[in-house]
Design an enzyme around this catalytic site. Sequence first.
Site, mmCIF file in Angstrom:
data_model
loop_
_atom_site.group_PDB
_atom_site.id
_atom_site.type_symbol
_atom_site.label_atom_id
_atom_site.label_comp_id
_atom_site.label_asym_id
_atom_site.label_seq_id
_atom_site.Cartn_x
_atom_site.Cartn_y
_atom_site.Cartn_z
ATOM 1 N N TYR A 142 0.824 -1.212 0.000
ATOM 2 C CA TYR A 142 0.000 0.000 0.000
ATOM 3 C C TYR A 142 0.860 1.265 0.000
ATOM 4 O O TYR A 142 0.366 2.358 -0.291
ATOM 5 C CB TYR A 142 -0.955 0.029 1.201
ATOM 6 C CG TYR A 142 -2.032 -1.046 1.158
ATOM 7 C CD1 TYR A 142 -2.166 -1.888 0.058
ATOM 8 C CD2 TYR A 142 -2.916 -1.207 2.210
ATOM 9 C CE1 TYR A 142 -3.139 -2.867 0.021
ATOM 10 C CE2 TYR A 142 -3.894 -2.190 2.177
ATOM 11 C CZ TYR A 142 -4.001 -3.020 1.083
ATOM 12 O OH TYR A 142 -4.965 -3.986 1.046
ATOM 13 N N LYS A 192 3.402 -15.432 2.392
ATOM 14 C CA LYS A 192 3.314 -16.193 1.140
ATOM 15 C C LYS A 192 4.752 -16.528 0.750
ATOM 16 O O LYS A 192 5.241 -16.180 -0.331
ATOM 17 C CB LYS A 192 2.589 -15.341 0.079
ATOM 18 C CG LYS A 192 2.254 -16.065 -1.203
ATOM 19 C CD LYS A 192 1.175 -17.115 -1.060
ATOM 20 C CE LYS A 192 0.971 -17.857 -2.379
ATOM 21 N NZ LYS A 192 0.173 -19.089 -2.238
ATOM 22 N N ASP A 225 -3.097 -18.135 1.771
ATOM 23 C CA ASP A 225 -4.250 -18.808 1.147
ATOM 24 C C ASP A 225 -4.849 -19.844 2.095
ATOM 25 O O ASP A 225 -6.065 -19.960 2.236
ATOM 26 C CB ASP A 225 -3.879 -19.418 -0.220
ATOM 27 C CG ASP A 225 -2.489 -20.013 -0.254
ATOM 28 O OD1 ASP A 225 -1.755 -19.901 0.746
ATOM 29 O OD2 ASP A 225 -2.125 -20.616 -1.278
ATOM 30 N N ASP A 249 -5.383 -6.547 5.966
ATOM 31 C CA ASP A 249 -6.562 -5.816 5.514
ATOM 32 C C ASP A 249 -7.651 -6.810 5.110
ATOM 33 O O ASP A 249 -8.814 -6.705 5.514
ATOM 34 C CB ASP A 249 -6.147 -4.946 4.308
ATOM 35 C CG ASP A 249 -7.226 -3.977 3.891
ATOM 36 O OD1 ASP A 249 -8.202 -3.805 4.634
ATOM 37 O OD2 ASP A 249 -7.093 -3.381 2.799
ATOM 38 N N ASP A 253 -11.087 -8.452 7.776
ATOM 39 C CA ASP A 253 -12.499 -8.348 7.392
ATOM 40 C C ASP A 253 -13.157 -9.726 7.381
ATOM 41 O O ASP A 253 -14.306 -9.889 7.797
ATOM 42 C CB ASP A 253 -12.628 -7.725 5.993
ATOM 43 C CG ASP A 253 -12.779 -6.215 6.081
ATOM 44 O OD1 ASP A 253 -12.279 -5.641 7.064
ATOM 45 O OD2 ASP A 253 -13.400 -5.613 5.177
#
Length: 358
Positions: A142, A192, A225, A249, A253
């Site tokens: 970001y 990852k 994942d 992020d 959620d």
Amino acid sequence: MKKHIAVLAGDGIGPEITDGAIAVLKKVAEKFGHEFTFEPLLMGGCAIDACGEPLPAKTVERCLASDSVLLGAVGGPKWDTLPGDKRPEKGLLGIRKALGLYSNIRPAKLWKALADASPLKKQLVENGVEIIVVRELTGGIYFGERGRYEDEALGETAWDTEKYSVTEIRRIAKIACELARKRSGKVISVDKANVLESSRLWRKTVHEYAEENYPDVTVTDMLVDNTAMQIVKNPAQFDVMLTSNMFGDILSDEAAQVTGSIGMLASSSLGDGTRGLYEPIHGSAPDIAGQDVANPIATILSAAMMLRDSFSLTEEYAAIENAIAKVLDEGYRTADIMSEGMTKVGCKEMTRLIAERI
Ligand code: NAD
């Protein structure tokens, strides 16, 4: 213990819910022999109305002089047509930056009494779920370099960069390990590393840092994942989850949704010192403002997190959490979490019931 708390009530339901949190903090102070003082300050739409800007210099100055900051929520239709840099939400980014906050902690807790609110099967959540996502807030993709160019073969092309330094990883790992030490002693670090170089550095650094500084904390790795799958398959396995900015992020959620209700979710942002910014994850809910129907629990829990994570008052944190659990077990509900057979109460009454059980 003496503590001075800056209060940014903000707009919409902000004043009602922060009043609730202050009432509960006052009860804790009385019960446990502390002295908490509260300083109301302007931020958001109310600050625009009073002095023409969303984050007045005095607010920043006084927050920096406080031991910690409690925030309600900002924004509303009245200020929606203002240009981007003049809007209430600009105050949020400004105060985080001014206080040097680089971590965001969002506990997604499903209370046993509210198991029906979860979209997951009852047997997966019947013993309660609490996933504490510790998200790096000021680095990663970001904030990395980005751009666009015209590729000869493929046409218009865009790129973003995921970049992390050892310094950034170590400081967010510290926040996760500190929290884990006060809880289960376990951290699941998400990456990852099978694909990304930045994730390989993340994994190596987190392990080295934890082994050097927190030998009592166990760190295990989980690929992002697989984490997304495990949150809905077996959410109870998680406690403290450490993530980069983007992974956090998305996963926070997903974890929040497991708990079913926005009016129950607290959050904190922390930096190098003990001063933090504590706020509910929901907004200013202008549709219900001033009607005494807002759920104050997310803000009361945010205040409880302040006691635990900024002031190391773990017993006091537990007292608030137990009081909330008791009120829910006794069947009291605000409108947003109401279900058949329960007793509906307003914001003030919910606050009173919780404070009474401290
Ligand atoms: P919202 O979170 O304010 O409301 C979404 C829905 O949830 C509404 O129906 C609302 O009534 C309900 N709700 C929210 N909190 C509740 C509570 N404590 N109890 C009961 N019901 C609750 O989101 P929105 O409607 O998209 O945004 C409203 C305003 O809040 C906007 O101006 C937005 O920019 C701002 N906002 C501020 C923050 C913040 O201050 N951190 C965060 C998100 C949105």
